[in-house]
Design a protein around this motif. Structure first.
Motif, PDB file in Angstrom:
ATOM      1  N   ILE A 130     -12.898  31.647  15.528  1.00  0.00           N
ATOM      2  CA  ILE A 130     -13.698  31.512  14.304  1.00  0.00           C
ATOM      3  C   ILE A 130     -14.877  32.469  14.348  1.00  0.00           C
ATOM      4  O   ILE A 130     -15.643  32.473  15.324  1.00  0.00           O
ATOM      5  N   PRO A 131     -15.072  33.302  13.332  1.00  0.00           N
ATOM      6  CA  PRO A 131     -16.216  34.230  13.323  1.00  0.00           C
ATOM      7  C   PRO A 131     -17.544  33.494  13.359  1.00  0.00           C
ATOM      8  O   PRO A 131     -17.649  32.321  12.964  1.00  0.00           O
ATOM      9  N   ILE A 132     -18.578  34.172  13.834  1.00  0.00           N
ATOM     10  CA  ILE A 132     -19.891  33.551  13.987  1.00  0.00           C
ATOM     11  C   ILE A 132     -20.442  33.103  12.634  1.00  0.00           C
ATOM     12  O   ILE A 132     -21.021  32.013  12.515  1.00  0.00           O
ATOM     13  N   ALA A 133     -20.273  33.911  11.590  1.00  0.00           N
ATOM     14  CA  ALA A 133     -20.793  33.542  10.272  1.00  0.00           C
ATOM     15  C   ALA A 133     -20.130  32.270   9.753  1.00  0.00           C
ATOM     16  O   ALA A 133     -20.791  31.384   9.195  1.00  0.00           O
ATOM     17  N   VAL A 134     -18.802  32.166   9.936  1.00  0.00           N
ATOM     18  CA  VAL A 134     -18.080  30.971   9.492  1.00  0.00           C
ATOM     19  C   VAL A 134     -18.527  29.756  10.300  1.00  0.00           C
ATOM     20  O   VAL A 134     -18.711  28.658   9.752  1.00  0.00           O
ATOM     21  N   ALA A 135     -18.703  29.946  11.614  1.00  0.00           N
ATOM     22  CA  ALA A 135     -19.176  28.842  12.455  1.00  0.00           C
ATOM     23  C   ALA A 135     -20.560  28.375  12.018  1.00  0.00           C
ATOM     24  O   ALA A 135     -20.855  27.170  12.007  1.00  0.00           O
TER      25      ALA A 135
END
Length: 413
Positions: free
Chosen positions: A11-16
């Motif tokens: 999961i990308p950092i922005a989505v997390a």
């Protein structure tokens, strides 16, 4: 479990960040509603306990109205005095405080739960996405700064920080390969220098023998004086080349030398500095100063004295009347400084004096190979320090050698 970790790692950092923020918002809303509902229920329970007969003497009558459709519950109270009115008024004050507390709980709950959930969301996000990569990268930076490349970087994560860890691992591998290539080149250069110095001695020895034979055969014939001078010049150059070959071998041995750090008495070291400087510069004045008294330093005395001899020899060639030597402590380091009263360094000297075979511009002499300061710089690095050149404000050249391992209990005068 492994698939879940892999999925979370992708999961990308922005989505997390959005997931943690949305979860924080939803949980805070739910907890706030539960808290408000709990407060209303307790208000109703307290108010219901005062539904008594108002005509009974000595009891408190609590007339309340709860309006569910309004934004805030409204409570109206009336106290009937009697023989025990003081007793029951105390009970009423306690319940009134409870009602007031629960009535404002909806305002408190929103701030409280949003703050708590935000802190928990930040902690979850940190532990999920940041903690492990940060720890791995900090350990990698620490190892690289200590010139330790014998480790690997865990780059299991597949998000942005995981790819950053993978980039660091690639960089580490490149550094390892570059270091291996560099050391291979250094070792090859050492072997070539050693072979060159060794192979050079044989023809030089043969040439010296022939030159001596020719010089002896010429005898004392005055008509051959010019030839004798030429042979003598050739012999001098052969001796110079022999010294050059010896110096090359000496430099190689110095590069392989490992210092032997031992406690050294400062008083004895100062005596050795005075004696050495007086021998090298017998025709002038030598002053030795120290900011360290009756203490010991931890260093390799043999290497330190060899550096000092080279620096003083260089100063003696350019000094007019005086050479000044000082030894002092600088934090946990020691600094040995030699200053002459000559013309000082030129700009070219300052840029090149620590290079091999640089003989300087100050005198134009060619009686040395220009290796003294170069060798001193090599040895200074062996002691964990370095060599620095500058011109003193009052005139003359100043050479400072910093070395580590000075004991912490040193104190200046």
């Amino acid at each position: 479990m492994g698939r879940l970790k892999n999925g979370l790692g992708k999961i990308p950092i922005a989505v997390a960040f959005v997931i943690c923020g949305a979860g924080c918002l939803l949980v805070a809303i739910a907890l706030t509603k539960c808290t408000v509902s709990f407060a209303k229920r307790n208000i109703l329970e307290i108010v219901s306990s005062y539904e008594l007969d108002p005509t009974t003497s000595g009891f408190i009558y609590f007339d309340y109205t709860v309006r569910e459709e309004s934004e805030q519950d409204q409570v109206q109270t009336t106290i009937t005095t009697g023989d025990e009115s003081m007793k029951y008024s105390v009970l009423y004050d306690l319940d009134r405080q409870k009602v007031a507390f629960y009535a404002h709980m909806d305002e408190i709950a929103a701030v409280l739960w949003y703050t708590v959930c935000l802190a928990i969301a930040a902690l979850v996000f940190y532990r999920w996405k940041i903690r492990k990569p940060y720890k791995v990268l900090m350990e990698a930076v620490g190892n690289i700064s200590e010139s330790n490349l014998d480790f690997s970087i865990d780059c299991t994560g597949q998000d942005e920080l995981g790819r950053l860890c993978a980039s660091f691992e690639t960089m580490r591998q490149e550094l390892v390969r570059n270091n291996q290539n560099m050391w291979a080149a250094v070792e090859e250069r050492k072997r070539l220098n050693a072979a060159f110095a060794h192979d050079l001695r044989t023809p030089l020895t043969i040439m010296r023998g022939h030159a001596e034979l020719i010089e002896s055969e010429l005898g004392e014939d005055e008509n051959l004086e010019e030839i004798r001078d030429s042979i003598h010049e050739i012999s001098g150059q052969i001796s110079r080349l022999n010294s050059f070959a010896d110096t090359m071998g000496r430099i190689q041995r110095l590069e392989d030398y490992e210092p032997r750090i031992q406690p050294v008495s400062v008083a004895e070291l100062l005596d050795a500095l005075r004696e050495t400087a007086a021998l090298i510069y017998p025709g002038g004045t030598v002053e030795v100063h120290s900011a360290i008294t009756e203490k010991t330093i931890s260093t390799d005395e043999e290497v330190l004295m060899q550096i000092f001899e080279n620096i003083v020899s260089n100063a003696a060639r350019h000094a007019k009347e005086k050479i000044t030597v000082s030894l002092q402590a600088e934090g946990e380091n020691g600094v040995l400084t030699v200053q002459d009263d000559g013309s000082g360094f030129t700009k070219r000297d300052l840029d090149n004096a620590l290079s091999a075979y640089y003989r300087g511009e100050r005198t134009g002499e060619d009686t040395h190979f220009g290796l003294g300061l170069y060798i001193s710089a090599i040895l200074a690095r062996k002691l964990g320090g370095d060599l620095a050149l500058e011109n003193a404000p009052e005139g003359g050249a100043r050479v400072s050698m910093k070395f580590k391992n000075v004991q912490k209990d040193l104190r200046g005068i």
